[in-house]
Design a protein around this motif. Structure first.
Motif, mmCIF file in Angstrom:
data_model
loop_
_atom_site.group_PDB
_atom_site.id
_atom_site.type_symbol
_atom_site.label_atom_id
_atom_site.label_comp_id
_atom_site.label_asym_id
_atom_site.label_seq_id
_atom_site.Cartn_x
_atom_site.Cartn_y
_atom_site.Cartn_z
ATOM 1 N N GLY A 288 1.111 -1.200 -0.334
ATOM 2 C CA GLY A 288 0.451 -0.173 -0.088
ATOM 3 C C GLY A 288 1.026 1.421 0.067
ATOM 4 O O GLY A 288 0.412 2.190 -0.892
ATOM 5 N N GLU B 278 2.083 1.784 -3.457
ATOM 6 C CA GLU B 278 0.856 2.826 -4.196
ATOM 7 C C GLU B 278 1.092 3.771 -3.864
ATOM 8 O O GLU B 278 1.092 4.843 -5.092
ATOM 9 C CB GLU B 278 -0.468 1.538 -4.218
ATOM 10 C CG GLU B 278 -0.597 0.487 -4.417
ATOM 11 C CD GLU B 278 -1.951 -0.332 -4.501
ATOM 12 O OE1 GLU B 278 -2.819 0.377 -3.757
ATOM 13 O OE2 GLU B 278 -2.198 -0.887 -4.965
ATOM 14 N N MET C 256 -6.660 5.241 -4.865
ATOM 15 C CA MET C 256 -6.194 4.801 -3.430
ATOM 16 C C MET C 256 -7.213 4.026 -2.276
ATOM 17 O O MET C 256 -6.906 2.620 -1.951
ATOM 18 C CB MET C 256 -5.547 6.075 -2.263
ATOM 19 C CG MET C 256 -3.965 6.504 -3.098
ATOM 20 S SD MET C 256 -2.430 5.504 -3.109
ATOM 21 C CE MET C 256 -2.980 4.470 -4.740
ATOM 22 N N SER D 206 -8.343 0.820 -3.879
ATOM 23 C CA SER D 206 -7.597 0.244 -3.462
ATOM 24 C C SER D 206 -7.118 -0.508 -1.312
ATOM 25 O O SER D 206 -7.231 -2.221 -1.710
ATOM 26 C CB SER D 206 -5.928 0.241 -3.350
ATOM 27 O OG SER D 206 -4.699 -0.359 -3.364
ATOM 28 N N LEU E 63 -6.920 -5.062 -0.424
ATOM 29 C CA LEU E 63 -6.212 -5.232 0.173
ATOM 30 C C LEU E 63 -6.795 -5.574 1.431
ATOM 31 O O LEU E 63 -6.183 -7.206 2.267
ATOM 32 C CB LEU E 63 -5.090 -4.636 -0.019
ATOM 33 C CG LEU E 63 -4.869 -4.355 -1.588
ATOM 34 C CD1 LEU E 63 -3.214 -2.902 -0.879
ATOM 35 C CD2 LEU E 63 -4.159 -5.071 -1.939
ATOM 36 N N PHE F 187 -9.074 -4.491 -8.550
ATOM 37 C CA PHE F 187 -7.821 -3.841 -8.362
ATOM 38 C C PHE F 187 -7.191 -3.611 -9.626
ATOM 39 O O PHE F 187 -6.006 -3.492 -9.826
ATOM 40 C CB PHE F 187 -7.133 -5.889 -7.915
ATOM 41 C CG PHE F 187 -6.416 -4.861 -6.502
ATOM 42 C CD1 PHE F 187 -5.652 -4.290 -5.958
ATOM 43 C CD2 PHE F 187 -4.597 -6.367 -7.293
ATOM 44 C CE1 PHE F 187 -4.392 -3.959 -5.579
ATOM 45 C CE2 PHE F 187 -3.505 -6.217 -6.533
ATOM 46 C CZ PHE F 187 -3.065 -5.176 -5.173
ATOM 47 N N VAL G 63 -7.434 -0.222 -10.437
ATOM 48 C CA VAL G 63 -5.796 0.494 -9.610
ATOM 49 C C VAL G 63 -4.516 0.196 -10.046
ATOM 50 O O VAL G 63 -3.591 0.991 -10.485
ATOM 51 C CB VAL G 63 -5.861 -0.410 -8.030
ATOM 52 C CG1 VAL G 63 -5.518 0.225 -7.334
ATOM 53 C CG2 VAL G 63 -6.945 -0.450 -6.975
ATOM 54 N N PHE H 204 2.750 -5.121 -9.967
ATOM 55 C CA PHE H 204 1.844 -4.914 -9.966
ATOM 56 C C PHE H 204 0.906 -6.264 -10.070
ATOM 57 O O PHE H 204 -0.019 -6.928 -9.635
ATOM 58 C CB PHE H 204 1.075 -4.100 -10.757
ATOM 59 C CG PHE H 204 -0.921 -3.824 -10.541
ATOM 60 C CD1 PHE H 204 -1.708 -4.264 -8.979
ATOM 61 C CD2 PHE H 204 -1.796 -4.421 -11.792
ATOM 62 C CE1 PHE H 204 -2.608 -3.668 -9.215
ATOM 63 C CE2 PHE H 204 -3.064 -5.177 -11.734
ATOM 64 C CZ PHE H 204 -3.469 -4.541 -10.448
ATOM 65 N N SER I 183 -16.724 -0.582 -3.773
ATOM 66 C CA SER I 183 -15.137 -0.881 -3.248
ATOM 67 C C SER I 183 -15.762 -1.429 -1.427
ATOM 68 O O SER I 183 -15.139 -2.278 -0.676
ATOM 69 C CB SER I 183 -13.946 -0.482 -3.195
ATOM 70 O OG SER I 183 -14.184 0.673 -2.659
#
Lengths: 303, 236, 101
Positions: A103, A106, A140, A143, A147, A182, A185, A230, A291
């Motif tokens: 993270g 990213e 973000m 994402s 995760l 994802f 992302v 990625f 999400s």
């Protein structure tokens, strides 16, 4: 798995990048209904032209950041790949919180792309950089939700544990929304296709509009490296990583990474592109609630 | 190994922190601050705090990106590529900084510090998770609610218009005569140009920038951009 | 790496941050000074947690609270800066003299 890992990771990145170059040429040729050969040759001709080209500079740039931005982007890709396990206990960086480290990678990508666009001190790159921040920051949030959702069944923030939790069933089955989210992302992280707001053609190359010669080639190479890192991460989190029968773990991971790379290239060339303002609305109003629902579902399933 | 890493990271954290107030560009300043935070995150990893260390890096990367956006919105010299020095009470501040550092260092060195290091092999992240959603849940949730309240407050404060009219209603003093200009300080009408600070030569910068605009628009293009560049020079 | 060395580095960060917060004229740079002070505080908390608390999870909780405080400071600070800028076109501390009157 310490010093020997570095050449291996470099080889993995190079192989993946070569695959993306071929896939991109094939996809372009298929869309044009033409043979792929000339497209591939064109890519290499273009790269050779860049590498032998002259370095042009702008007035009063931040030279250090401008020249170093591709290196930082590439270093982030390497750091991202370093948390991916290639087999049981075979990850270069082993932390109980390695998914949080991904993270952080990213988040730092947004910083690096902004720096790359800001440092030439020129209008188009700066506009590209702003656009990227405007779209990259809202990306973000999905994402992180995705995760966290993947970490829920593993009950751990360690990528290794996340892979091990998929022995019975891959996360892509357990959390069907996770992989598509994802992938969006990933498109944003690698500045590709519908999420390419930093380096897009409508800004004459955006954040790399003033890049020339080898510097531009390096930036493109770093983007490819990030795409490979990625894809390896996506394959690890959603497709069971190194798990698989018969073949050794690293090979399974490579195959799954190649599969994700194909999905990414297809998304690059097939998905439509929105204006930035509409995309920002879409990210906040549609993608963020979706999400969140995904995280809720993943949590309920994990219970 | 740990000691060498710790020395390197602390040197980086301190150097980056010092550079924050020494570089001439706001963008560079915020990224130096980010580097300082990243170095502290690295020290956190050395101190066997894997979650806090990595989360610091993650959070600060996002926070500094936001900060850069605001810098560019509010600062004169947005791209920040020409020199700038905007300080007041400089000597006093240096004194305060040095005294604070000396005082805290002395306190550190003179105190008999307790020693009870983290046991190796402790499930640190697991314990933190149990603590966050167990005994200390109230504190954790309070932090969450505070953040939510902050978000609402930030939106209210920064919104241009509210439900009952203009958001600046009440914060502008009433006019001296009915309907007249507000009493007190009159807002500048120049659209936030503060090029006067620092006493540096901004004219040459304006020229350079307008040259650049020409370069990108090409010749024989609509003159909108040219007018704008001219405006800039006038203000500078 | 001892607790004393960690605390001295933290003191250095706090000192630099204090200098910045007191000396900078623009709001945003002032907030950077505050952030740097919080950075030092975070490091000190981590040091104490690691060396003196035997890994008590409450110490890490305090670090998380510090991070939340930083986020609140940023959000509220920028909202205030936006509000002040809208009202007075001001971005430096010297232009806020209402309290003097």
């Amino acid at each position: 798995m310490s010093l020997a890992a570095f050449p291996f990771l470099a080889f993995f990145l190079a192989l993946g990048a070569a695959l993306v170059v071929v896939l991109d040429a094939v996809a372009r040729a298929a869309l044009a209904g033409a043979p792929a050969g000339p497209y591939l040759a064109g890519t290499f001709r273009h790269a050779a032209m860049r590498l032998s080209g002259q370095l042009v500079t702008t007035e009063a740039p931040d030279r250090a950041n401008w020249r170093l931005a591709p290196a930082w982007y590439g270093a982030l890709a390497a750091a991202g790949l370093a948390v991916v396990p290639f087999g049981e206990g075979m990850a270069l960086i082993q932390l109980p919180t390695s998914i949080v480290l991904w993270g952080a990678v990213e988040a730092l990508v947004v910083v690096v792309v902004f720096l790359h666009g800001w440092s030439p001190n020129a209008p188009f790159p700066l506009i590209g950089a702003y656009r990227y921040v405007a779209t990259g920051l809202p990306v973000m949030l999905p994402s992180m939700f995705v995760l966290i959702g993947a970490a829920l069944p593993a009950r751990s923030l360690d990528v290794l544990a996340i892979v091990e939790s998929q022995r019975e069933m891959w996360n892509v089955v357990r959390q069907p929304l996770g992989l598509p989210l994802f992938l969006i992302v990933g498109l944003s992280l690698t500045l590709r296709g519908p999420m390419d707001y930093a380096d897009s053609a409508d800004l004459a190359g955006g954040s790399s509009a003033e890049d020339s010669g080898p510097a531009r080639a390096m930036w493109q190479a770093a983007r490819l490296a990030m795409l490979v890192a990625f894809s390896a991460m996506a394959a690890t989190v959603f497709l069971g990583g190194y798990l698989g029968p018969l073949l050794p773990g690293p090979l399974w991971l490579a195959l799954k990474t190649a599969l994700v790379l194909e999905l990414m290239v297809a998304a690059t060339h097939l998905l439509p592109r929105m204006p930035v303002s509409r995309m920002v609305t879409f990210l906040w109003v549609v993608l963020l609630p979706v999400s969140f629902l995904h995280l809720l579902a993943a949590g309920l399933v994990a219970l | 190994m740990t000691d060498a890493l710790f020395t390197g990271l602390s040197a980086l954290a301190l150097y980056a922190g010092w550079r924050v107030f020494r570089v001439d560009s706001m963008v560079r300043a915020s990224f130096w601050l980010m580097i300082s935070f990243i170095a502290v995150g690295g020290i956190g990893l050395l101190l066997s705090a894997p979650y806090i260390g990595v989360a610091t890096v993650f959070m600060m990367a996002v926070e500094m990106t936001v900060m850069v956006l605001f810098m560019v919105m509010f600062m004169m010299n947005p791209a920040g590529l020409n020199p700038m020095m905007m300080v007041h009470q400089h000597r006093f501040s240096i004194g305060v900084g040095v005294v604070a550092f000396a005082g805290m260092t002395a306190a550190t060195l003179l105190t008999d510090l307790p020693s009870n290091p983290v046991a190796a092999g402790k499930a640190i992240v697991h314990d933190l998770g149990i603590e966050l959603l167990g005994d200390s849940m109230l504190i954790f949730e309070t932090a969450g609610v505070t953040l939510l309240a902050t978000m609402v407050a930030a939106v209210i404060l920064s919104a241009r218009t509210g439900r009952f009219g203009d958001a600046v209603e009440g914060s502008v003093p009433p006019g001296l005569e009915p309907g007249g200009t507000p009493a007190g300080r009159v807002p500048e009408k120049s659209g936030g140009h503060h090029h006067g600070h620092g006493g540096h030569d901004h004219g040459s910068h304006g020229d350079g920038r307008s040259d650049h605009a020409h370069h990108h628009e090409g010749d024989g293009h609509d003159s909108g951009g040219h007018d704008h560049a001219g405006d800039k020079e006038k203000h500078a | 790496m001892t607790l004393a060395s960690v605390l001295i580095v933290a003191a250095g960060l706090i000192g630099i941050g204090l200098y910045g917060a007191l000396s900078q004229q623009s709001f945003v740079m002032l907030m950077m000074g505050l952030e740097l002070i919080m950075n030092g505080a975070l490091l000190a908390v981590l040091g104490f947690w690691s060396f003196a608390l035997g890994g008590m999870p409450e110490g890490q909780l305090l670090a998380i609270v510090i991070m939340a405080v930083m986020a609140v400071e940023m959000a509220a600070g920028f909202a205030l800066v936006v509000a002040v800028y809208r009202n007075r076109q001001a971005d430096v501390i010297e232009s806020l003299t209402t309290l003097k009157q």
